[in-house]
Scaffold this motif. Structure first.
Motif, PDB file in Angstrom:
ATOM      1  N   ILE A  79     -10.920   2.767 -18.095  1.00 22.90           N
ATOM      2  CA  ILE A  79     -11.174   1.662 -17.177  1.00 22.90           C
ATOM      3  C   ILE A  79     -11.496   0.391 -17.960  1.00 22.90           C
ATOM      4  CG2 ILE A  79     -12.827   0.788 -15.459  1.00 22.90           C
ATOM      5  CD1 ILE A  79     -12.905   3.672 -14.340  1.00 22.90           C
ATOM      6  N   GLY A  80     -12.323   0.522 -18.996  1.00 25.28           N
ATOM      7  CA  GLY A  80     -12.690  -0.630 -19.823  1.00 25.28           C
ATOM      8  C   GLY A  80     -11.489  -1.322 -20.438  1.00 25.28           C
ATOM      9  N   GLY A  81     -10.460  -0.558 -20.777  1.00 23.49           N
ATOM     10  CA  GLY A  81      -9.246  -1.136 -21.345  1.00 23.49           C
ATOM     11  C   GLY A  81      -8.465  -1.989 -20.351  1.00 23.49           C
ATOM     12  N   MET A  82      -8.730  -1.825 -19.077  1.00 24.34           N
ATOM     13  CA  MET A  82      -8.039  -2.608 -18.047  1.00 24.34           C
ATOM     14  C   MET A  82      -8.844  -3.830 -17.604  1.00 24.34           C
ATOM     15  SD  MET A  82      -6.240   0.254 -15.606  1.00 24.34           S
ATOM     16  CE  MET A  82      -7.251   1.730 -15.804  1.00 24.34           C
ATOM     17  N   LEU A  83     -10.054  -3.978 -18.156  1.00 21.94           N
ATOM     18  CA  LEU A  83     -10.912  -5.089 -17.753  1.00 21.94           C
ATOM     19  C   LEU A  83     -10.738  -6.300 -18.659  1.00 21.94           C
ATOM     20  CD1 LEU A  83     -14.242  -3.225 -16.900  1.00 21.94           C
ATOM     21  CD2 LEU A  83     -12.383  -3.909 -15.350  1.00 21.94           C
ATOM     22  N   ALA A  84     -10.900  -7.474 -18.062  1.00 22.58           N
ATOM     23  CA  ALA A  84     -10.811  -8.728 -18.809  1.00 22.58           C
ATOM     24  C   ALA A  84     -12.159  -9.153 -19.368  1.00 22.58           C
ATOM     25  CB  ALA A  84     -10.258  -9.833 -17.902  1.00 22.58           C
ATOM     26  N   GLY A  85     -13.212  -8.452 -18.997  1.00 26.54           N
ATOM     27  CA  GLY A  85     -14.560  -8.772 -19.444  1.00 26.54           C
ATOM     28  C   GLY A  85     -15.506  -7.690 -18.980  1.00 26.54           C
ATOM     29  N   PRO A  86     -16.769  -7.815 -19.338  1.00 19.93           N
ATOM     30  CA  PRO A  86     -17.729  -6.767 -18.966  1.00 19.93           C
ATOM     31  C   PRO A  86     -18.031  -6.773 -17.470  1.00 19.93           C
ATOM     32  CG  PRO A  86     -18.853  -8.578 -20.054  1.00 19.93           C
ATOM     33  CD  PRO A  86     -17.379  -8.871 -20.142  1.00 19.93           C
ATOM     34  N   PRO A  87     -18.245  -5.596 -16.911  1.00 16.09           N
ATOM     35  CA  PRO A  87     -18.624  -5.518 -15.499  1.00 16.09           C
ATOM     36  C   PRO A  87     -20.111  -5.799 -15.327  1.00 16.09           C
ATOM     37  CG  PRO A  87     -18.482  -3.321 -16.408  1.00 16.09           C
ATOM     38  CD  PRO A  87     -18.068  -4.273 -17.505  1.00 16.09           C
ATOM     39  N   THR A  88     -20.488  -6.134 -14.103  1.00 15.91           N
ATOM     40  CA  THR A  88     -21.906  -6.220 -13.758  1.00 15.91           C
ATOM     41  C   THR A  88     -22.177  -5.128 -12.727  1.00 15.91           C
ATOM     42  OG1 THR A  88     -21.533  -7.831 -11.986  1.00 15.91           O
ATOM     43  CG2 THR A  88     -22.055  -8.701 -14.160  1.00 15.91           C
ATOM     44  N   MET A  89     -23.323  -4.494 -12.867  1.00 18.71           N
ATOM     45  CA  MET A  89     -23.688  -3.425 -11.954  1.00 18.71           C
ATOM     46  C   MET A  89     -25.117  -3.673 -11.483  1.00 18.71           C
ATOM     47  SD  MET A  89     -23.562   0.726 -12.411  1.00 18.71           S
ATOM     48  CE  MET A  89     -22.680   0.474 -13.902  1.00 18.71           C
ATOM     49  N   ARG A  90     -25.287  -3.592 -10.156  1.00 21.14           N
ATOM     50  CA  ARG A  90     -26.607  -3.796  -9.576  1.00 21.14           C
ATOM     51  C   ARG A  90     -26.887  -2.671  -8.589  1.00 21.14           C
ATOM     52  NH1 ARG A  90     -25.734  -9.530  -7.281  1.00 21.14           N
ATOM     53  NH2 ARG A  90     -23.631  -8.749  -7.231  1.00 21.14           N
ATOM     54  N   TYR A  91     -28.160  -2.296  -8.511  1.00 17.38           N
ATOM     55  CA  TYR A  91     -28.615  -1.239  -7.600  1.00 17.38           C
ATOM     56  C   TYR A  91     -29.440  -1.877  -6.493  1.00 17.38           C
ATOM     57  CZ  TYR A  91     -27.292   2.172 -11.169  1.00 17.38           C
ATOM     58  OH  TYR A  91     -26.602   2.952 -12.071  1.00 17.38           O
ATOM     59  N   PHE A  92     -29.228  -1.405  -5.253  1.00 18.33           N
ATOM     60  CA  PHE A  92     -29.940  -1.928  -4.104  1.00 18.33           C
ATOM     61  C   PHE A  92     -30.511  -0.796  -3.274  1.00 18.33           C
ATOM     62  CE2 PHE A  92     -26.718  -5.010  -5.209  1.00 18.33           C
ATOM     63  CZ  PHE A  92     -27.336  -6.236  -5.035  1.00 18.33           C
ATOM     64  N   ASN A  93     -31.738  -0.974  -2.811  1.00 20.26           N
ATOM     65  CA  ASN A  93     -32.351  -0.079  -1.831  1.00 20.26           C
ATOM     66  C   ASN A  93     -32.136  -0.682  -0.457  1.00 20.26           C
ATOM     67  OD1 ASN A  93     -33.486   1.818  -3.652  1.00 20.26           O
ATOM     68  ND2 ASN A  93     -35.139   0.375  -4.080  1.00 20.26           N
ATOM     69  N   LYS A  94     -31.862   0.159   0.522  1.00 16.45           N
ATOM     70  CA  LYS A  94     -31.678  -0.305   1.889  1.00 16.45           C
ATOM     71  C   LYS A  94     -33.026  -0.717   2.476  1.00 16.45           C
ATOM     72  CE  LYS A  94     -29.693   0.933   6.318  1.00 16.45           C
ATOM     73  NZ  LYS A  94     -29.027   1.977   7.094  1.00 16.45           N
ATOM     74  N   ALA A  95     -33.014  -1.852   3.133  1.00 18.44           N
ATOM     75  CA  ALA A  95     -34.231  -2.354   3.776  1.00 18.44           C
ATOM     76  C   ALA A  95     -34.153  -2.039   5.266  1.00 18.44           C
ATOM     77  CB  ALA A  95     -34.364  -3.846   3.571  1.00 18.44           C
TER      78      ALA A  95
END
Length: 97
Positions: A79-95
């Motif tokens: 997957i990284g080889g198909m990316l143009a840059g680094p991904p961002t990943m965020r975690y969320f709790n449901k409110a």
């Protein structure tokens, strides 16, 4: 507590169709992975190279185990080889609302 994971990544313009096909191939196994409640892929209507994955997991620990497994099996490198840059990943709790 369940979490939503939001991953945003820039895909190389020449790799968009390959990324879609590869993730579509991987998602059935992902959906069966322990703790996965669902995963969906989106591409921006303004810039198709902007990909977002919306994932729902039983816990952050479940997702982190999943990522470790996908890294060990080489999926993340592909997957990284198909990316143009680094991904961002965020975690969320449901409110509650």
């Amino acid at each position: 507590m369940s979490v939503m994971v939001l991953l945003e990544a820039p895909v190389k313009p020449g790799e968009i169709s390959n990324m879609k096909a590869y993730l579509a191939e991987m998602f059935p196994e992902t959906r069966r992975y322990d703790g996965c409640r669902g995963i969906d892929m989106f591409f921006s209507t303004e810039n198709e190279a902007n990909m977002v994955l919306v994932e729902h997991w039983d816990s952050r620990a479940h997702h982190e185990r999943y990522l470790a497994w996908r890294t060990e099996t080489g999926v993340m490198d592909k997957i990284g080889g198909m990316l143009a840059g680094p991904p961002t990943m965020r975690y969320f709790n449901k409110a509650d609302a």
